[in-house]
Design a protein around this motif. Structure first.
Motif, PDB file in Angstrom:
ATOM      1  N   GLU A  57       0.825  -1.217   0.000  1.00  0.00           N
ATOM      2  CA  GLU A  57       0.000   0.000   0.000  1.00  0.00           C
ATOM      3  C   GLU A  57       0.854   1.260   0.000  1.00  0.00           C
ATOM      4  O   GLU A  57       0.425   2.316  -0.456  1.00  0.00           O
ATOM      5  CB  GLU A  57      -0.920   0.000   1.226  1.00  0.00           C
ATOM      6  N   THR A  58       2.077   1.125   0.530  1.00  0.00           N
ATOM      7  CA  THR A  58       2.996   2.276   0.553  1.00  0.00           C
ATOM      8  C   THR A  58       4.392   1.820   0.153  1.00  0.00           C
ATOM      9  O   THR A  58       4.742   0.652   0.309  1.00  0.00           O
ATOM     10  CB  THR A  58       3.100   2.902   1.965  1.00  0.00           C
ATOM     11  N   VAL A  59       5.150   2.758  -0.369  1.00  0.00           N
ATOM     12  CA  VAL A  59       6.545   2.479  -0.745  1.00  0.00           C
ATOM     13  C   VAL A  59       7.427   3.510  -0.056  1.00  0.00           C
ATOM     14  O   VAL A  59       7.112   4.708  -0.074  1.00  0.00           O
ATOM     15  CB  VAL A  59       6.755   2.600  -2.271  1.00  0.00           C
ATOM     16  N   PHE A  60       8.515   3.034   0.549  1.00  0.00           N
ATOM     17  CA  PHE A  60       9.473   3.927   1.202  1.00  0.00           C
ATOM     18  C   PHE A  60      10.832   3.822   0.522  1.00  0.00           C
ATOM     19  O   PHE A  60      11.161   2.787  -0.065  1.00  0.00           O
ATOM     20  CB  PHE A  60       9.655   3.532   2.679  1.00  0.00           C
ATOM     21  N   LEU A  61      11.599   4.879   0.621  1.00  0.00           N
ATOM     22  CA  LEU A  61      12.997   4.833   0.178  1.00  0.00           C
ATOM     23  C   LEU A  61      13.777   5.905   0.920  1.00  0.00           C
ATOM     24  O   LEU A  61      13.191   6.823   1.510  1.00  0.00           O
ATOM     25  CB  LEU A  61      13.091   5.023  -1.334  1.00  0.00           C
ATOM     26  N   GLU A  62      15.083   5.754   0.871  1.00  0.00           N
ATOM     27  CA  GLU A  62      15.980   6.761   1.445  1.00  0.00           C
ATOM     28  C   GLU A  62      16.883   7.278   0.347  1.00  0.00           C
ATOM     29  O   GLU A  62      17.350   6.496  -0.486  1.00  0.00           O
ATOM     30  CB  GLU A  62      16.870   6.129   2.526  1.00  0.00           C
ATOM     31  N   VAL A  63      17.115   8.574   0.351  1.00  0.00           N
ATOM     32  CA  VAL A  63      17.948   9.163  -0.690  1.00  0.00           C
ATOM     33  C   VAL A  63      18.745  10.317  -0.115  1.00  0.00           C
ATOM     34  O   VAL A  63      18.232  11.070   0.728  1.00  0.00           O
ATOM     35  CB  VAL A  63      17.078   9.604  -1.904  1.00  0.00           C
ATOM     36  N   ASP A  64      19.983  10.437  -0.570  1.00  0.00           N
ATOM     37  CA  ASP A  64      20.843  11.553  -0.155  1.00  0.00           C
ATOM     38  C   ASP A  64      20.197  12.859  -0.627  1.00  0.00           C
ATOM     39  O   ASP A  64      19.865  12.996  -1.806  1.00  0.00           O
ATOM     40  CB  ASP A  64      22.226  11.354  -0.805  1.00  0.00           C
ATOM     41  N   GLU A  65      20.065  13.791   0.288  1.00  0.00           N
ATOM     42  CA  GLU A  65      19.397  15.070  -0.053  1.00  0.00           C
ATOM     43  C   GLU A  65      20.078  15.796  -1.207  1.00  0.00           C
ATOM     44  O   GLU A  65      19.463  16.601  -1.896  1.00  0.00           O
ATOM     45  CB  GLU A  65      19.361  15.989   1.176  1.00  0.00           C
TER      46      GLU A  65
END
Ligand SMILES: CC(C)(COP(=O)(O)OP(=O)(O)OC[C@H]1O[C@@H](n2cnc3c(N)ncnc32)[C@H](O)[C@@H]1OP(=O)(O)O)[C@@H](O)C(=O)NCCC(=O)NCCS
Length: 170
Positions: A120-128
């Motif tokens: 239902e949801t997707v998360f990710l992390e990314v360098d600003e």
């Protein structure tokens, strides 16, 4: 078709499921784009988990000869789905094929598969400071929901924040 067309052909790409046989090419792209890079062994131990899947952009108009050459891989994405939540583990596009829409197409395939697997949801992390990736994720509808300060260490030693981004698949 002229003889030149055989050898100098603008590559076209199809998005297909990532298989373990593709991992050496995926690892080569990871090495071009990430430090530290993940080896094909590390990618293998992820992809063989039940919850993990991926896609590659594979050249669809390659002129190949069996055992001598193989189609180019333009990029790949790896994702995990568990308990209704998906996570983008990594995505990389060969810099030779940047800004041709491969990142977009790979992400769209991963999001479609995540939805098919009931995420239902997707998360990710990314360098600003990763303008290209942040731009891609925003264009896909991801929004910032958190920030981990001083999370990444750049080559010059400067620390940058990780943005946590979320997309509701609704
Ligand atoms: C991020 C990455 C996957 C994008 O792949 P790509 O195939 O070049 O991107 P696309 O051509 O699909 O671009 C889609 C959209 O992303 C954004 N984008 C892509 N590159 C961009 C750039 N250099 N600057 C700003 N926006 C960019 C744009 O919104 C673009 O849409 P547009 O071309 O219509 O303006 C690629 O740059 C990459 O592999 N980077 C290194 C690895 C990495 O940072 N991975 C993400 C870690 S979280």
């Amino acid at each position: 078709m002229s003889l030149t067309d055989y050898f100098v052909r603008k590559p076209e790409f199809e998005i297909v499921a990532l298989k373990t046989a593709d991992l050496p090419q995926a690892a080569a792209i990871h090495k071009l784009r990430f430090t530290p890079a993940w080896s094909d062994g590390e990618l293998h131990s992820l992809l063989t988990q039940d919850t993990v899947f991926g896609f590659i952009a594979r050249q669809s108009n390659a002129y190949t000869r069996p055992f001598i050459s193989q189609p180019l891989v333009g990029g790949f994405v790896l994702s995990r789905v568990a308990a209704g939540e998906a996570e983008i583990l990594t995505i990389g596009v060969d810099p030779r094929f940047s800004r041709l829409g491969l990142g977009w197409r790979l992400m769209r395939a991963a999001l479609r598969e995540a939805r098919d697997q009931a995420a239902e949801t997707v998360f990710l992390e990314v360098d600003e400071t990763n303008t290209a990736a942040v731009g891609l994720y925003r264009k896909l509808g991801f929004a910032k929901v958190g920030e981990r300060r001083a999370y990444y260490q750049g080559v010059n030693g400067a620390k940058t924040a990780a943005l946590v981004m979320r997309l509701d698949l609704g």
